[in-house]
Design a protein around this motif. Structure first.
Motif, PDB file in Angstrom:
ATOM      1  N   PRO A 238       0.897  -1.308   0.030  1.00  0.00           N
ATOM      2  CA  PRO A 238      -0.016   0.248   0.005  1.00  0.00           C
ATOM      3  C   PRO A 238       1.099   1.236  -0.041  1.00  0.00           C
ATOM      4  N   SER A 239       0.432   2.237  -0.529  1.00  0.00           N
ATOM      5  CA  SER A 239       0.946   3.662  -0.204  1.00  0.00           C
ATOM      6  C   SER A 239       0.850   4.237   0.815  1.00  0.00           C
ATOM      7  N   PRO A 240       1.751   5.048   1.483  1.00  0.00           N
ATOM      8  CA  PRO A 240       1.475   5.970   2.890  1.00  0.00           C
ATOM      9  C   PRO A 240       0.108   6.349   2.815  1.00  0.00           C
ATOM     10  N   LYS A 241      -0.537   6.837   1.744  1.00  0.00           N
ATOM     11  CA  LYS A 241      -1.920   7.345   2.123  1.00  0.00           C
ATOM     12  C   LYS A 241      -2.852   6.316   2.390  1.00  0.00           C
ATOM     13  N   ASP A 242      -2.558   5.174   2.066  1.00  0.00           N
ATOM     14  CA  ASP A 242      -3.320   4.266   2.357  1.00  0.00           C
ATOM     15  C   ASP A 242      -3.325   3.628   3.705  1.00  0.00           C
ATOM     16  N   LEU A 243      -2.272   4.135   4.325  1.00  0.00           N
ATOM     17  CA  LEU A 243      -2.067   3.584   5.840  1.00  0.00           C
ATOM     18  C   LEU A 243      -2.698   4.574   6.786  1.00  0.00           C
ATOM     19  N   VAL A 244      -3.207   5.683   6.489  1.00  0.00           N
ATOM     20  CA  VAL A 244      -3.410   6.610   7.402  1.00  0.00           C
ATOM     21  C   VAL A 244      -4.898   7.168   7.160  1.00  0.00           C
ATOM     22  N   MET A 245      -5.882   7.292   8.022  1.00  0.00           N
ATOM     23  CA  MET A 245      -7.019   7.780   7.845  1.00  0.00           C
ATOM     24  C   MET A 245      -7.169   9.025   8.815  1.00  0.00           C
ATOM     25  N   TYR A 246      -7.666   9.950   8.317  1.00  0.00           N
ATOM     26  CA  TYR A 246      -7.605  11.288   9.043  1.00  0.00           C
ATOM     27  C   TYR A 246      -8.872  11.477  10.399  1.00  0.00           C
ATOM     28  N   LEU A 247      -8.477  10.271  11.124  1.00  0.00           N
ATOM     29  CA  LEU A 247      -9.361  10.246  12.397  1.00  0.00           C
ATOM     30  C   LEU A 247      -8.254   9.779  13.367  1.00  0.00           C
ATOM     31  N   HIS A 248      -8.059  10.734  14.415  1.00  0.00           N
ATOM     32  CA  HIS A 248      -7.270  10.549  15.533  1.00  0.00           C
ATOM     33  C   HIS A 248      -7.694  10.845  17.078  1.00  0.00           C
ATOM     34  N   ALA A 249      -7.041   9.679  18.054  1.00  0.00           N
ATOM     35  CA  ALA A 249      -7.716   9.767  19.200  1.00  0.00           C
ATOM     36  C   ALA A 249      -6.762  10.996  19.979  1.00  0.00           C
ATOM     37  N   LEU A 250      -7.601  11.949  20.390  1.00  0.00           N
ATOM     38  CA  LEU A 250      -6.953  12.934  20.950  1.00  0.00           C
ATOM     39  C   LEU A 250      -6.815  12.901  22.678  1.00  0.00           C
ATOM     40  N   ARG A 251      -7.746  12.369  23.169  1.00  0.00           N
ATOM     41  CA  ARG A 251      -7.886  12.185  24.544  1.00  0.00           C
ATOM     42  C   ARG A 251      -8.713  11.321  25.189  1.00  0.00           C
ATOM     43  N   TYR A 252      -8.246  10.358  26.148  1.00  0.00           N
ATOM     44  CA  TYR A 252      -9.150   9.387  26.880  1.00  0.00           C
ATOM     45  C   TYR A 252      -8.849   9.732  28.197  1.00  0.00           C
ATOM     46  N   LYS A 253     -10.014   9.990  29.145  1.00  0.00           N
ATOM     47  CA  LYS A 253     -10.008  10.128  30.429  1.00  0.00           C
ATOM     48  C   LYS A 253     -11.001   9.427  31.184  1.00  0.00           C
ATOM     49  N   GLY A 254     -10.364   8.832  32.267  1.00  0.00           N
ATOM     50  CA  GLY A 254     -11.144   7.964  33.096  1.00  0.00           C
ATOM     51  C   GLY A 254     -11.137   8.524  34.737  1.00  0.00           C
ATOM     52  N   ALA A 255     -11.623   7.869  35.505  1.00  0.00           N
ATOM     53  CA  ALA A 255     -11.553   8.045  36.849  1.00  0.00           C
ATOM     54  C   ALA A 255     -10.110   8.236  37.330  1.00  0.00           C
ATOM     55  N   GLU A 256      -9.114   7.603  37.006  1.00  0.00           N
ATOM     56  CA  GLU A 256      -7.853   7.453  37.510  1.00  0.00           C
ATOM     57  C   GLU A 256      -6.789   7.659  36.531  1.00  0.00           C
TER      58      GLU A 256
END
Length: 274
Positions: A238-256
């Motif tokens: 695959p090309s580099p473009k095929d390996l990236v989708m423009y959706l990114h996890a910015l933050r996960y927050k839990g109780a601790e």
């Protein structure tokens, strides 16, 4: 140390199940997304678990996503996403429903969904017809590996996924590489279609350009078990473009705990697609 890590992991799992995990994503979508906050609560139905394709449907499970636009460059918008539930592909499906699919989404931003690409939940296809349309579109692009083709699609694909007689180079079957990496939508329940980047795939020079299958793949083909269906499959790199989708996890927050990441380059105001 191991026991402590296992305990933390267990608590995180419990928070995920109890919907106590705050999640924040960023994506780049087509068109001018509304400036005001947008809430989408359309139910989502899994069309195929094995293939990993979903759609908005009244019979689906309830879910909720809140969207906030960050910027618009005249063609695409950068949007923050806050999923309050964790349905499969929730963010991607809700954005498609709103008419702003992720720019390079290989499943939910395709013509297989119809002229409007599934906007407003309008598809006008049965589930089987939709799967067939997705398969045919990826076959035409020789990117069938994006879909997790298993038993669900075998009756639909038939001989279409096999190589064309007299020209092995047109084969769209794929070989899983020994060392491969997978890019997934990192979420507890909303798994994306897997894009595999092959590190040990067959070099292009070895691909068959003759009319004789037995010369196909040269020595590489001879190493494969002729009785194994998996060994008969070839995947182009695959090309580099095929390996990236423009959706990114910015933050996960839990109780601790809290996890934060940097804004990706494609989400910057001055970013231009090359």
């Amino acid at each position: 140390m191991f026991a402590k890590s296992a305990e933390v992991s267990k608590r995180i799992d419990e928070q995920v199940r109890q919907r106590q995990l705050e999640k924040e994503y960023v994506c780049r979508v087509l068109g001018e997304f509304p400036e005001n906050e947008v809430t989408c609560e359309e139910p989502i139905l899994v069309v195929s678990y094995k293939v990993g394709v979903c759609r908005v449907d009244p019979k689906g499970k309830p879910c909720k996503t809140v969207f906030q636009r960050l910027s618009y460059n005249g063609k695409t918008s950068v949007v923050k996403c806050f999923p309050y539930t964790g349905r499969t592909h929730q963010i991607r499906v809700h954005l498609q429903f709103l008419g702003h699919p992720i720019v390079n989404d290989p499943i939910y931003n395709t013509n297989a969904w119809g002229p409007e690409k599934g906007k407003g939940g309008i598809v006008n296809k049965t589930d089987e017809e939709l799967l067939q349309a997705l398969v045919e579109e990826h076959l035409s692009k020789q990117s069938l590996g994006i879909l997790d083709v298993e038993d669900d699609l075998k009756p639909i694909i038939g001989d279409k996924g096999k190589e064309t007689p007299g020209n092995c180079a047109k084969s769209v079957e794929v070989i899983p590489a020994k060392n491969s990496c997978q890019a997934e939508e990192s979420n507890d329940e909303e798994k994306s279609g897997i894009l595999t980047c092959s590190q040990n795939s067959v070099p292009e020079a070895q691909m068959c350009k003759s009319e004789n299958r037995e010369t196909c793949l040269n020595d590489h083909w001879a190493e494969k078990d002729p009785l194994c269906e998996e060994c008969k499959i070839v995947r182009p790199d695959p090309s580099p473009k095929d390996l990236v989708m423009y959706l990114h996890a910015l933050r996960y927050k839990g109780a601790e705990f809290e996890y934060c990441s940097k804004m990706p380059a494609w989400a910057q105001d001055n970013w231009e697609e090359t």
